[in-house]
Design an enzyme around this catalytic site. Structure first.
Site, mmCIF file in Angstrom:
data_model
loop_
_atom_site.group_PDB
_atom_site.id
_atom_site.type_symbol
_atom_site.label_atom_id
_atom_site.label_comp_id
_atom_site.label_asym_id
_atom_site.label_seq_id
_atom_site.Cartn_x
_atom_site.Cartn_y
_atom_site.Cartn_z
ATOM 1 N N LYS A 16 0.838 -1.198 0.000
ATOM 2 C CA LYS A 16 0.000 0.000 0.000
ATOM 3 C C LYS A 16 0.881 1.260 0.000
ATOM 4 C CE LYS A 16 -3.874 -2.402 2.245
ATOM 5 N NZ LYS A 16 -4.854 -2.399 3.365
ATOM 6 N N TYR A 56 -12.111 -2.769 -3.880
ATOM 7 C CA TYR A 56 -12.709 -2.872 -2.544
ATOM 8 C C TYR A 56 -14.241 -2.817 -2.592
ATOM 9 C CZ TYR A 56 -8.265 -2.582 0.039
ATOM 10 O OH TYR A 56 -7.036 -2.835 0.587
ATOM 11 N N ASN A 119 -1.989 0.008 7.198
ATOM 12 C CA ASN A 119 -1.525 -1.354 7.485
ATOM 13 C C ASN A 119 -0.683 -1.973 6.379
ATOM 14 O OD1 ASN A 119 -3.675 -1.805 5.801
ATOM 15 N ND2 ASN A 119 -4.703 -3.293 7.113
ATOM 16 N N HIS A 122 -1.701 -5.407 1.299
ATOM 17 C CA HIS A 122 -2.973 -6.079 1.009
ATOM 18 C C HIS A 122 -2.701 -7.507 0.541
ATOM 19 C CE1 HIS A 122 -6.745 -7.237 -0.918
ATOM 20 N NE2 HIS A 122 -6.008 -7.631 -1.929
ATOM 21 N N GLU A 133 -9.162 -10.276 -8.304
ATOM 22 C CA GLU A 133 -8.225 -9.158 -8.141
ATOM 23 C C GLU A 133 -7.078 -9.212 -9.148
ATOM 24 O OE1 GLU A 133 -7.245 -9.371 -3.947
ATOM 25 O OE2 GLU A 133 -9.294 -8.840 -3.372
HETATM 26 P P1 RTP Z 1 -6.854 -5.974 2.761
HETATM 27 O O1 RTP Z 1 -8.091 -6.287 1.944
HETATM 28 O O2 RTP Z 1 -6.353 -4.567 2.527
HETATM 29 O O3 RTP Z 1 -5.793 -7.010 2.591
HETATM 30 O O4 RTP Z 1 -7.236 -6.021 4.299
HETATM 31 P P2 RTP Z 1 -8.102 -7.122 5.047
HETATM 32 O O5 RTP Z 1 -8.622 -8.128 4.069
HETATM 33 O O6 RTP Z 1 -7.287 -7.603 6.175
HETATM 34 O O7 RTP Z 1 -9.300 -6.248 5.623
HETATM 35 P P3 RTP Z 1 -10.605 -5.737 4.865
HETATM 36 O O8 RTP Z 1 -11.763 -5.994 5.752
HETATM 37 O O9 RTP Z 1 -10.652 -6.254 3.462
HETATM 38 O O10 RTP Z 1 -10.364 -4.173 4.845
HETATM 39 C C1 RTP Z 1 -9.626 -3.554 3.830
HETATM 40 C C2 RTP Z 1 -8.793 -2.455 4.413
HETATM 41 O O11 RTP Z 1 -9.620 -1.416 4.885
HETATM 42 C C3 RTP Z 1 -8.979 -0.774 5.969
HETATM 43 N N1 RTP Z 1 -9.833 -0.839 7.145
HETATM 44 N N2 RTP Z 1 -10.024 0.157 7.924
HETATM 45 N N3 RTP Z 1 -10.997 1.868 9.955
HETATM 46 C C4 RTP Z 1 -11.301 0.571 9.984
HETATM 47 O O12 RTP Z 1 -11.941 0.081 10.867
HETATM 48 C C5 RTP Z 1 -10.843 -0.257 8.893
HETATM 49 N N4 RTP Z 1 -11.152 -1.527 8.702
HETATM 50 C C6 RTP Z 1 -10.513 -1.892 7.592
HETATM 51 C C7 RTP Z 1 -7.691 -1.490 6.236
HETATM 52 O O13 RTP Z 1 -6.629 -0.809 5.553
HETATM 53 C C8 RTP Z 1 -7.941 -2.837 5.620
HETATM 54 O O14 RTP Z 1 -6.743 -3.495 5.296
HETATM 55 MG MG MG Z 2 -9.589 -7.612 2.320
#
Ligand code: RTP
Ligand code: MG
Length: 156
Positions: A16, A56, A119, A122, A133
């Site tokens: 990212k 997303y 974070n 991804h 993706e």
């Molecule tokens: P990613 O898709 O980026 O690999 O992350 P992930 O699966 O672990 O989590 P996901 O639920 O898909 O969320 C995508 C990204 O959104 C941001 N996020 N912010 N403020 C918040 O509560 C929150 N929750 C998620 C994070 O950057 C997350 O990686």
């Molecule tokens: Mg995700």
């Protein structure tokens, strides 16, 4: 074209904007290489808002969605495709949990960040997401099928 299963399974990983700005690209590439996965796609790019919104799309109702799109378009990202047995699941393990506070030391998020909104990296969350993706981020001719001599040292 070979099926994306078994040792040909593929996942989409992206460093990212914060990861790029903090010079963590080499380190993240290194972890996947050291693990024994094979790099089949790689590019540095400024992702468009359209691409990110599509990427997303499942989170479009979330309160942080607009914020997330702004974060992800705030600078260049490094998009990559890694190949190997169980790579989708293992890449997620290597990344750690969504929230760095829940990520164990030794994971990328556990070692290199503190904020869920910064974070660093991804990774696709399932084989179906990985497929979607990869097709979204890469053209067919950007994915390279190459033979490696190390394979017998990685797979029985
Ligand atoms: P990613 O898709 O980026 O690999 O992350 P992930 O699966 O672990 O989590 P996901 O639920 O898909 O969320 C995508 C990204 O959104 C941001 N996020 N912010 N403020 C918040 O509560 C929150 N929750 C998620 C994070 O950057 C997350 O990686
Ligand atoms: Mg995700």
């Amino acid at each position: 074209q070979t099926a994306w299963t078994g040792v040909n399974e593929r996942t989409f990983v992206a460093v990212k904007p914060d990861g790029v700005q903090r010079r963590l690209v080499g380190l993240i590439l290194n972890r996947f290489e050291q693990k024994g996965f094979k790099l089949v796609g790689l590019k540095l790019m400024q992702a468009s808002e359209g691409l990110l919104k599509d990427h997303y799309i499942e989170l479009r109702e979330k309160p942080f969605y607009e914020h997330l799109i702004r974060y992800m378009s705030s600078g260049p990202v490094v998009a990559m495709v890694w190949q190997g047995f169980n790579v989708v699941k293992m890449a997620r393990k290597m990344l750690g949990e969504t929230n760095p506070a829940d990520s164990l030391p030794g994971t990328i998020r556990g070692d290199f960040c503190v904020d869920v909104s910064r974070n660093v990296v991804h990774g696709s969350d399932s084989i179906q997401s990985a497929r979607r993706e990869i097709l979204l981020w890469f053209r067919q001719d950007e994915l390279i099928c190459w033979d490696e001599s190390a394979e017998p040292w990685i797979y029985e």
